[in-house]
Write a protein that holds these residues in place. Sequence first.
Motif, PDB file in Angstrom:
ATOM      1  N   TRP A   1      21.403 -40.021  44.263  1.00  0.00           N
ATOM      2  CA  TRP A   1      21.299 -38.982  45.672  1.00  0.00           C
ATOM      3  C   TRP A   1      22.783 -38.873  45.856  1.00  0.00           C
ATOM      4  O   TRP A   1      23.424 -37.671  46.373  1.00  0.00           O
TER       5      TRP A   1
ATOM      6  N   PRO B   1      17.185 -34.469  40.685  1.00  0.00           N
ATOM      7  CA  PRO B   1      16.827 -34.995  41.883  1.00  0.00           C
ATOM      8  C   PRO B   1      15.443 -35.461  41.933  1.00  0.00           C
ATOM      9  O   PRO B   1      14.722 -34.582  41.360  1.00  0.00           O
TER      10      PRO B   1
ATOM     11  N   SER C   1      12.410 -41.016  43.553  1.00  0.00           N
ATOM     12  CA  SER C   1      12.809 -42.206  42.934  1.00  0.00           C
ATOM     13  C   SER C   1      12.546 -42.061  41.371  1.00  0.00           C
ATOM     14  O   SER C   1      12.467 -40.985  40.810  1.00  0.00           O
TER      15      SER C   1
ATOM     16  N   TYR D   1      20.577 -38.994  37.118  1.00  0.00           N
ATOM     17  CA  TYR D   1      19.859 -39.088  38.504  1.00  0.00           C
ATOM     18  C   TYR D   1      20.089 -37.664  39.323  1.00  0.00           C
ATOM     19  O   TYR D   1      19.298 -37.090  39.612  1.00  0.00           O
ATOM     20  N   ALA D   2      21.443 -37.482  39.452  1.00  0.00           N
ATOM     21  CA  ALA D   2      21.898 -36.617  40.439  1.00  0.00           C
ATOM     22  C   ALA D   2      21.733 -35.239  39.637  1.00  0.00           C
ATOM     23  O   ALA D   2      21.653 -34.212  40.338  1.00  0.00           O
TER      24      ALA D   2
ATOM     25  N   PRO E   1      16.282 -44.363  44.181  1.00  0.00           N
ATOM     26  CA  PRO E   1      16.934 -43.053  44.068  1.00  0.00           C
ATOM     27  C   PRO E   1      18.427 -43.018  44.473  1.00  0.00           C
ATOM     28  O   PRO E   1      19.016 -42.135  44.171  1.00  0.00           O
ATOM     29  N   LEU E   2      18.890 -43.844  45.389  1.00  0.00           N
ATOM     30  CA  LEU E   2      19.969 -43.726  46.206  1.00  0.00           C
ATOM     31  C   LEU E   2      21.348 -43.567  45.398  1.00  0.00           C
ATOM     32  O   LEU E   2      22.185 -42.708  45.519  1.00  0.00           O
TER      33      LEU E   2
ATOM     34  N   MET F   1      25.031 -36.589  43.981  1.00  0.00           N
ATOM     35  CA  MET F   1      24.596 -35.142  43.782  1.00  0.00           C
ATOM     36  C   MET F   1      25.744 -34.183  44.265  1.00  0.00           C
ATOM     37  O   MET F   1      26.127 -33.159  43.681  1.00  0.00           O
TER      38      MET F   1
END
Length: 286
Positions: free
Chosen positions: A52, A39, A42, A35-36, A48-49, A55
């Motif tokens: 995030w 970006p 969602s 995910y990171a 998404p957190l 990252m």
Amino acid sequence: MPKLLAAALAICLAGHVWLGFALGLSVDEAHYALYAFYPALSYFDHPPLVGWVQMPFVWLGGADWLMRIVPLALWGITAWALWRFSFFAFILFLLSPVHQLLGLALVPDTLLLPLTVWVMVLTWKLSKDISCKPYWIWLGVALGLAGLSKYTGIFLALGAAIVLFALHGVALLKTRGLWLSVLIAAVLVSPVLIWNAQHEWASFAYQLGHADGGTNSWEARRALIYSLIQLVAYGALPLLGLVVFCVRLRKAHPALMRLCLAFGLPPLLLTLYLSGKGAALPHWTA
């Protein structure tokens, strides 16, 4: 903090750090680390957190040990908060195998651990004084972050609503702080809603289908097996301690017991139902 407990906490932290350096990423950790790398507002399976917050560590090279910093920090914050507000819960936390694992691997549930404590404490404070604007602001922030962490974060909002409506009734709806809190939470979770609106609400459809267990009929056998797995995952001592905790609360702090039940029972009952359809995982109750 008593020296014995401080030593136990130090040993846990040292163990987490050692394992963080020694072990490679699990499948779930690698999945969320991606995910990171990409970006977005969602993602298909989760908010998404969880990506995030990783990252900065991806920008620093993305080494496995770097990806363990966030879960270790969140575990430490949770342990501190539990010790600060509930010594007994702090003991249960240290004795739980699943919570130890969540201190090593970053998954959405790791994010929800400190947020759950935060929301419960804010709700407790607002149950005594609904006119305090800062409490409402922070509650909106906490609930918004919970919504960015995992869809089950909705249970934190449900718990807060049950407690505050039970205590303040219709007067709660006349409180400006409530609507300010709702607005803040809505703004924070808006990336999830925007992404889903752009992708035919795919994430919501996936989560509902995943949690429902598909075409499986409900079987008590599955629920019993899941309950036994919970004993292994969280340990028999915390289960016994939880019973004692509720008994003590019922006598000394009935209002606080009702708050704990308002936050705990809805997700536990839903998870028990889903387990009967073969659709629940042990860490969902963390």
